[in-house]
Scaffold this motif. Structure first.
Motif, mmCIF file in Angstrom:
data_model
loop_
_atom_site.group_PDB
_atom_site.id
_atom_site.type_symbol
_atom_site.label_atom_id
_atom_site.label_comp_id
_atom_site.label_asym_id
_atom_site.label_seq_id
_atom_site.Cartn_x
_atom_site.Cartn_y
_atom_site.Cartn_z
ATOM 1 N N PHE A 1 0.696 -1.580 0.015
ATOM 2 C CA PHE A 1 -0.259 0.338 0.422
ATOM 3 C C PHE A 1 0.798 1.094 0.058
ATOM 4 N N GLU A 2 0.086 2.006 -0.210
ATOM 5 C CA GLU A 2 1.295 3.818 -0.150
ATOM 6 C C GLU A 2 0.727 4.057 1.174
ATOM 7 N N THR A 3 1.781 4.769 1.994
ATOM 8 C CA THR A 3 1.974 5.018 2.664
ATOM 9 C C THR A 3 1.750 6.336 3.337
ATOM 10 N N VAL A 4 1.681 7.309 2.270
ATOM 11 C CA VAL A 4 0.980 9.057 2.583
ATOM 12 C C VAL A 4 -0.379 9.054 3.713
ATOM 13 N N THR A 5 -1.127 8.179 3.285
ATOM 14 C CA THR A 5 -2.412 8.150 4.199
ATOM 15 C C THR A 5 -1.898 9.090 5.559
ATOM 16 N N ARG A 6 -1.095 7.191 5.780
ATOM 17 C CA ARG A 6 -0.602 7.145 6.995
ATOM 18 C C ARG A 6 -0.122 7.782 7.891
ATOM 19 N N ALA A 7 0.842 8.659 6.702
ATOM 20 C CA ALA A 7 1.514 9.550 7.492
ATOM 21 C C ALA A 7 1.281 10.859 7.743
ATOM 22 N N ALA A 8 0.138 10.563 7.011
ATOM 23 C CA ALA A 8 -0.510 12.443 6.782
ATOM 24 C C ALA A 8 -1.682 12.349 8.578
ATOM 25 N N GLU A 9 -2.362 10.598 8.829
ATOM 26 C CA GLU A 9 -3.202 10.765 9.324
ATOM 27 C C GLU A 9 -2.166 10.586 11.548
ATOM 28 N N ALA A 10 -0.556 10.497 10.742
ATOM 29 C CA ALA A 10 0.223 9.478 12.160
ATOM 30 C C ALA A 10 0.549 11.578 12.672
ATOM 31 N N ARG A 11 1.174 12.277 11.620
ATOM 32 C CA ARG A 11 1.474 13.797 11.888
ATOM 33 C C ARG A 11 0.029 14.435 12.204
ATOM 34 N N ALA A 12 -0.713 14.012 11.803
ATOM 35 C CA ALA A 12 -1.482 15.022 12.760
ATOM 36 C C ALA A 12 -1.748 14.171 14.520
ATOM 37 N N ALA A 13 -2.226 13.484 14.708
ATOM 38 C CA ALA A 13 -1.904 13.132 15.902
ATOM 39 C C ALA A 13 -0.735 12.778 16.788
ATOM 40 N N VAL A 14 0.669 13.146 16.264
ATOM 41 C CA VAL A 14 1.900 13.675 17.249
ATOM 42 C C VAL A 14 2.467 14.778 16.276
ATOM 43 N N PRO A 15 1.819 15.858 17.233
ATOM 44 C CA PRO A 15 2.892 17.220 16.439
ATOM 45 C C PRO A 15 4.038 17.306 17.315
ATOM 46 N N GLY A 16 4.943 17.599 16.118
ATOM 47 C CA GLY A 16 6.018 18.129 17.000
ATOM 48 C C GLY A 16 7.331 16.856 16.202
ATOM 49 N N ILE A 17 6.525 15.895 14.885
ATOM 50 C CA ILE A 17 7.617 15.022 14.490
ATOM 51 C C ILE A 17 7.048 14.549 13.166
ATOM 52 N N GLU A 18 7.830 14.882 11.756
ATOM 53 C CA GLU A 18 7.709 14.530 10.746
ATOM 54 C C GLU A 18 7.400 13.334 10.449
ATOM 55 N N VAL A 19 6.496 13.227 9.433
ATOM 56 C CA VAL A 19 5.877 11.858 8.817
ATOM 57 C C VAL A 19 5.864 11.503 7.929
ATOM 58 N N PHE A 20 6.637 10.708 6.818
ATOM 59 C CA PHE A 20 7.036 10.801 4.969
ATOM 60 C C PHE A 20 6.030 9.677 4.366
ATOM 61 N N GLY A 21 5.725 9.352 3.663
ATOM 62 C CA GLY A 21 5.527 8.545 3.028
ATOM 63 C C GLY A 21 5.809 8.222 1.419
ATOM 64 N N GLY A 22 5.428 6.610 0.792
ATOM 65 C CA GLY A 22 6.171 6.556 -0.342
ATOM 66 C C GLY A 22 5.047 5.230 -1.011
ATOM 67 N N VAL A 23 5.502 4.502 -2.087
ATOM 68 C CA VAL A 23 5.073 3.330 -2.576
ATOM 69 C C VAL A 23 5.845 2.563 -3.628
ATOM 70 N N VAL A 24 5.523 1.217 -2.755
ATOM 71 C CA VAL A 24 6.254 0.447 -3.053
ATOM 72 C C VAL A 24 5.773 -0.968 -4.415
ATOM 73 N N LEU A 25 7.015 -0.548 -5.630
ATOM 74 C CA LEU A 25 6.031 -0.414 -6.901
ATOM 75 C C LEU A 25 6.097 -2.485 -6.571
ATOM 76 N N ASN A 26 5.001 -2.724 -5.658
ATOM 77 C CA ASN A 26 5.291 -5.126 -5.991
ATOM 78 C C ASN A 26 3.318 -4.704 -7.000
ATOM 79 N N TRP A 27 3.424 -6.314 -7.107
ATOM 80 C CA TRP A 27 2.379 -6.134 -7.379
ATOM 81 C C TRP A 27 1.301 -5.426 -7.063
#
Length: 295
Positions: free
Chosen positions: A51-77
Motif C-alpha cells: 500500500f502507499e503510506t502517505v495517508t497514514r503518514a498524514a494521520e500520524a502527523r496530525a496525531a503527533v505534532p512535533g515530528i515529521e512523518v513521510f510516506g511513499g509507494v513500493v512497486l509490488n503487484w
C-alpha cells in the motif's frame, strides 16, 4: 534515559513498517511517530509493501505534532507492479496535511525477481529489466522521480540490477537515490558494489533489522534469511564513507520490537564499533535530511 534521547535527537529513521499490513507488525503509524518523538527524533519514513503510506503518514502527523512523518509507494503487484499511475497518484494525494508527504518510490520488494530467485518463490515477479534493458514503464517512473524530485530506492533488486538502475536514473536526472538495506538478504551487496553505488551518487542504507535475520530469528519468517551484524555494517560504512550512508531500523515486524527502540540500539552499537559522533550525525541527520528536504 536522557543520554540515549540526546543520542538520537534530530535523527531520521528512513524505513519503518506499521500496521495494518499483510504481515504482523508491532506498531501503528501513530505509535511509531509517538515513540520516535519520545526519543527526540526529527522524522520517520513509513514503508509498506502492499500500500502507499502517505495517508497514514498524514494521520500520524496530525496525531503527533512535533515530528515529521513521510510516506511513499513500493512497486509490488499490489500497486500494479511498475505502475507510473501509482507514483503519480501518490504525488497528487491532498487534504489532511498530506501534500508533499509522498517522497519515496521503492522498486519491488518481496515481488522482485531477485527476491523470488533467492527464496525459490514460484510465480511471475515484477520485472524492472528486460534482459539488460530497463522496461519502458520503469523509465516512465524514473522520469516522474526526476520531475517531482522524489527519492528513488533500489529495494530488493539484485546488486547488478540496482547499479544499472542507478546509472539510468542519474542519466535521466534523478537526484535522490538510495540503495535499500544493502547489507543483507536478498540484496547482499559486496563492499565493492556499495562503493560503486556511492560513486554513482546513491546513499547506502544500513538497517538494524539485519541483526535479527537468520536461523535464530524470533520471527519465524526471517529464519531462512541471511542477516548482517552491526560490525559488518560498520565495516561497510568505513568502506564507502559515512557521507554516502543513511541509517534505518527497517523494523516493525512482530515480534521484534518497536522501530524507535531498534534505531536507538543501532546508533549505540555503531558507537561501540568505532563510528564517530560526526559520522552518526551525517548518517542519522544530515544525509536523510538532504534526501527529504526540498531544495
Amino acid at each position: 534515559p536522557a543520554t540515549q534521547r540526546d543520542l538520537t535527537a534530530g535523527m531520521i529513521d528512513f524505513h519503518v513498517h506499521t500496521y495494518p499490513d499483510n504481515f504482523d507488525r508491532t506498531v501503528s503509524a501513530v505509535e511509531a511517530a509517538r515513540t520516535a518523538k519520545e526519543r527526540g527524533m526529527r522524522a520517520i519514513v513509513l514503508k509498506g509493501g502492499a500500500f502507499e503510506t502517505v495517508t497514514r503518514a498524514a494521520e500520524a502527523r496530525a496525531a503527533v505534532p512535533g515530528i515529521e512523518v513521510f510516506g511513499g509507494v513500493v512497486l509490488n503487484w499490489y500497486s500494479g507492479g511498475l505502475n507510473p499511475a501509482a507514483v503519480q497518484a501518490m504525488v497528487d494525494l491532498r487534504g489532511g496535511g498530506s501534500e508533499r508527504l509522498g517522497r519515496v518510490v521503492w522498486m519491488p520488494s518481496l515481488q522482485a525477481r531477485n527476491h523470488y530467485q533467492r527464496f525459490n518463490i514460484p510465480g511471475q515477479p515484477v520485472d524492472v529489466f528486460d534482459g539488460t534493458q530497463l522496461l519502458p514503464a520503469a523509465r516512465e517512473i524514473l522520469a516522474l522521480c526526476a520531475d517531482y524530485d522524489l527519492v528513488l530506492q533500489t529495494c530488493h533488486l539484485s546488486p547488478p540490477e540496482a547499479l544499472a538502475l542507478l546509472r539510468e536514473a542519474r542519466a535521466m536526472g534523478v537526484q535522490r537515490l538510495v540503495c535499500t538495506h544493502a547489507d543483507y538478504d536478498p540484496i547482499n551487496m559486496s563492499l565493492d558494489d556499495q562503493r560503486e553505488a556511492a560513486r554513482l551518487g546513491a546513499f547506502i542504507e544500513h538497517a538494524y533489522i539485519g541483526v535479527y535475520l537468520g536461523p535464530d530469528s524470533p520471527a519465524e519468517r526471517f529464519r531462512s534469511w541471511r542477516g548482517a551484524t552491526v560490525e559488518q555494517m560498520a565495516r561497510a560504512i568505513n568502506a564507502t564513507g559515512a557521507e554516502s550512508a543513511i541509517l534505518s531500523s527497517d523494523m516493525g515486524a512482530a515480534p521484534l520490537g518497536i522501530p524507535a527502540d531498534g534505531y536507538a540500539a543501532f546508533v549505540e552499537e555503531l558507537q561501540r564499533h568505532g563510528i564517530t559522533d560526526h559520522e552518526l550525525d551525517l548518517m542519522g541527520r544530515r544525509n536523510p535530511a538532504a534526501l527529504l528536504d526540498p531544495d
